[in-house]
Design an enzyme around this catalytic site. Structure first.
Site, mmCIF file in Angstrom:
data_model
loop_
_atom_site.group_PDB
_atom_site.id
_atom_site.type_symbol
_atom_site.label_atom_id
_atom_site.label_comp_id
_atom_site.label_asym_id
_atom_site.label_seq_id
_atom_site.Cartn_x
_atom_site.Cartn_y
_atom_site.Cartn_z
ATOM 1 N N CYS A 48 0.830 -1.207 0.000
ATOM 2 C CA CYS A 48 0.000 0.000 0.000
ATOM 3 C C CYS A 48 0.865 1.259 0.000
ATOM 4 O O CYS A 48 1.649 1.478 0.926
ATOM 5 C CB CYS A 48 -0.910 -0.001 1.221
ATOM 6 S SG CYS A 48 -1.853 1.532 1.428
ATOM 7 N N TRP A 88 -6.878 -7.268 4.195
ATOM 8 C CA TRP A 88 -5.539 -7.486 4.761
ATOM 9 C C TRP A 88 -5.595 -8.477 5.920
ATOM 10 O O TRP A 88 -6.383 -8.315 6.847
ATOM 11 C CB TRP A 88 -4.966 -6.170 5.254
ATOM 12 C CG TRP A 88 -4.882 -5.082 4.238
ATOM 13 C CD1 TRP A 88 -5.593 -3.911 4.214
ATOM 14 C CD2 TRP A 88 -4.024 -5.041 3.090
ATOM 15 N NE1 TRP A 88 -5.234 -3.148 3.139
ATOM 16 C CE2 TRP A 88 -4.268 -3.814 2.423
ATOM 17 C CE3 TRP A 88 -3.068 -5.912 2.565
ATOM 18 C CZ2 TRP A 88 -3.594 -3.444 1.257
ATOM 19 C CZ3 TRP A 88 -2.403 -5.553 1.405
ATOM 20 C CH2 TRP A 88 -2.670 -4.331 0.766
ATOM 21 N N ARG A 125 -14.531 0.882 5.683
ATOM 22 C CA ARG A 125 -13.510 0.088 5.001
ATOM 23 C C ARG A 125 -12.355 -0.229 5.946
ATOM 24 O O ARG A 125 -12.007 0.577 6.800
ATOM 25 C CB ARG A 125 -13.018 0.840 3.764
ATOM 26 C CG ARG A 125 -14.113 1.072 2.745
ATOM 27 C CD ARG A 125 -13.725 2.088 1.675
ATOM 28 N NE ARG A 125 -12.584 1.617 0.901
ATOM 29 C CZ ARG A 125 -11.444 2.296 0.759
ATOM 30 N NH1 ARG A 125 -11.288 3.457 1.363
ATOM 31 N NH2 ARG A 125 -10.473 1.819 0.016
ATOM 32 N N THR A 127 -8.855 -0.442 6.171
ATOM 33 C CA THR A 127 -7.679 -0.020 5.420
ATOM 34 C C THR A 127 -6.425 0.048 6.303
ATOM 35 O O THR A 127 -6.499 0.080 7.527
ATOM 36 C CB THR A 127 -7.921 1.367 4.809
ATOM 37 O OG1 THR A 127 -8.188 2.311 5.870
ATOM 38 C CG2 THR A 127 -9.113 1.352 3.863
ATOM 39 N N VAL A 128 -5.290 0.060 5.636
ATOM 40 C CA VAL A 128 -4.019 0.406 6.264
ATOM 41 C C VAL A 128 -3.563 1.728 5.669
ATOM 42 O O VAL A 128 -3.949 2.067 4.538
ATOM 43 C CB VAL A 128 -2.952 -0.693 6.016
ATOM 44 C CG1 VAL A 128 -3.285 -1.933 6.809
ATOM 45 C CG2 VAL A 128 -2.801 -1.030 4.532
ATOM 46 N N GLU A 143 -5.508 7.746 8.753
ATOM 47 C CA GLU A 143 -5.296 8.662 7.632
ATOM 48 C C GLU A 143 -3.802 8.946 7.506
ATOM 49 O O GLU A 143 -3.196 9.582 8.366
ATOM 50 C CB GLU A 143 -6.078 9.962 7.845
ATOM 51 C CG GLU A 143 -5.761 11.084 6.865
ATOM 52 C CD GLU A 143 -5.836 10.657 5.417
ATOM 53 O OE1 GLU A 143 -4.825 10.847 4.718
ATOM 54 O OE2 GLU A 143 -6.881 10.106 5.005
ATOM 55 N N SER A 144 -3.207 8.482 6.416
ATOM 56 C CA SER A 144 -1.754 8.549 6.274
ATOM 57 C C SER A 144 -1.214 9.973 6.324
ATOM 58 O O SER A 144 -0.150 10.219 6.897
ATOM 59 C CB SER A 144 -1.322 7.880 4.969
ATOM 60 O OG SER A 144 -1.845 8.570 3.844
ATOM 61 N N TYR A 191 -5.064 4.891 -9.599
ATOM 62 C CA TYR A 191 -6.240 4.117 -9.187
ATOM 63 C C TYR A 191 -7.459 4.505 -10.013
ATOM 64 O O TYR A 191 -8.299 3.662 -10.351
ATOM 65 C CB TYR A 191 -6.517 4.322 -7.696
ATOM 66 C CG TYR A 191 -5.594 3.557 -6.791
ATOM 67 C CD1 TYR A 191 -5.967 2.330 -6.256
ATOM 68 C CD2 TYR A 191 -4.327 4.047 -6.476
ATOM 69 C CE1 TYR A 191 -5.119 1.618 -5.423
ATOM 70 C CE2 TYR A 191 -3.468 3.337 -5.655
ATOM 71 C CZ TYR A 191 -3.861 2.125 -5.129
ATOM 72 O OH TYR A 191 -3.009 1.414 -4.318
#
Length: 323
Positions: A48, A88, A125, A127-128, A143-144, A191
């Site tokens: 990711c 994941w 969702r 997510t990572v 949130e990255s 994407y």
């Protein structure tokens, strides 16, 4: 962040949903989540790009001893018996998949289970990245773009490289300006190409993507880094897409006008970032290719992983011509 279903596609166009856990680690008095050595744990996938940018910040700041890290398996698997969701999951044993690990904190089998622990009523969702608080047993943030800022500013007392500042005040406006167009057109643009289900939105995203790459090529003909002459957050965000481009996005997401290694400035720039100390540790091409080519059956139903191309990011670059 990673796509778990095609539910984010509307009218043939891929539209990424917002993340939901948005707490902030802060050194302000009375903060619910203060920076503490050993309290927090980061869950990522090498595949990711959003998770990888967080890991890059950890490495550049030297936070490996202050914040734990666990890496999931590259290929999505069923996350709950009797459920159709694939996402994941953690390794079942330490040697099941090279580079993937079991969950050492909660002993769960999937990222989904972490979300369920944090909020049993959660319906979003799975997510990572996931930044986990071991004391409160909950997700602080997923949130990255916010996790990277926490790593940049809030853990300097525990960092091996506290003087590293990837969001310097004098370049803040440049960084934000660059991020505003590279995110939608490049980071998310690949994407938008790959998960489009109609021709028009695909072609629109494709045109935006390569116009933005041309813009980067021009900027990088005049300066070493994308927001100025020092490494910043904007470079890390751009790099995680560029390093995956030739081996994944060009084929898998049909971003096939031009390879990154065919752009003289962009390719040398990508090698420059890759060769920055600790960054190569955040790139695992085995995980990257296994995930994309084997986890999206709507795009690659037989899960065949291409052998090539072989891209060497360790060869000499020319970016030190900028002083």
């Amino acid at each position: 962040m990673a796509l778990s279903t095609l539910s984010d596609v509307a009218d043939g166009e891929f539209k990424r949903k917002e993340t939901t856990f948005r707490n902030f680690i802060s050194s302000q008095p009375g903060a619910e989540f203060p920076p503490e050595n050993g309290r927090y744990h980061l869950y990522i996938s090498y595949a990711c790009p959003w998770a990888s940018r967080c890991y890059a910040f950890m490495k550049l700041k030297g936070l490996e001893d202050a914040i734990g890290l666990t890496v999931v398996k590259p290929m999505w698997e069923r996350t709950k018996e009797g459920d159709d969701h694939f996402g994941w999951v953690f390794a079942k044993t330490e040697d099941e998949v090279p580079g993937a690990q079991r969950d050492p904190i909660n002993g769960v089998t999937s990222i989904r289970a972490l979300y369920d622990l944090a909020n049993p009523d959660y319906t979003g969702r799975y997510t990572v990245p996931v930044l986990w608080d071991k004391e409160k047993k909950t997700i602080v943030n997923n949130e990255s773009s916010e996790i990277t800022k926490m790593f940049n500013f809030e853990f300097n007392n525990f960092a091996k490289h506290p003087d590293v500042n990837l969001y310097p005040a004098h370049l803040k406006s440049n960084i934000e300006q660059v991020n505003s167009w590279t995110y939608n057109s490049i980071n998310n643009g690949v994407y938008r190409c790959g998960f489009a289900t109609k021709q028009k939105p695909y072609e629109e995203a494709f045109a935006e993507l390569f116009a933005a790459l041309d813009r980067c090529e021009d900027i990088l003909s005049k300066q070493r880094y994308i927001a100025g002459n020092e490494l910043t957050e904007a470079d890390v965000r751009l790099f995680v897409t560029l390093v995956r481009f030739d081996q994944v996005y060009y084929v898998h997401f049909k971003c096939n006008k031009r390879l990154i290694h065919q752009y003289p400035n962009l390719f040398n720039y990508t090698k420059d970032i890759y060769q920055t100390p600790s960054i190569a540790d955040t790139v695992n091409m085995f995980h990257i290719k296994q995930h994309y080519y084997r986890s999206h059956p709507s795009i690659n139903p037989h899960g065949i992983v291409p052998v090539g191309p072989i891209v060497d990011f360790t060869t000499k670059h020319d970016r030190d011509r900028f002083k």
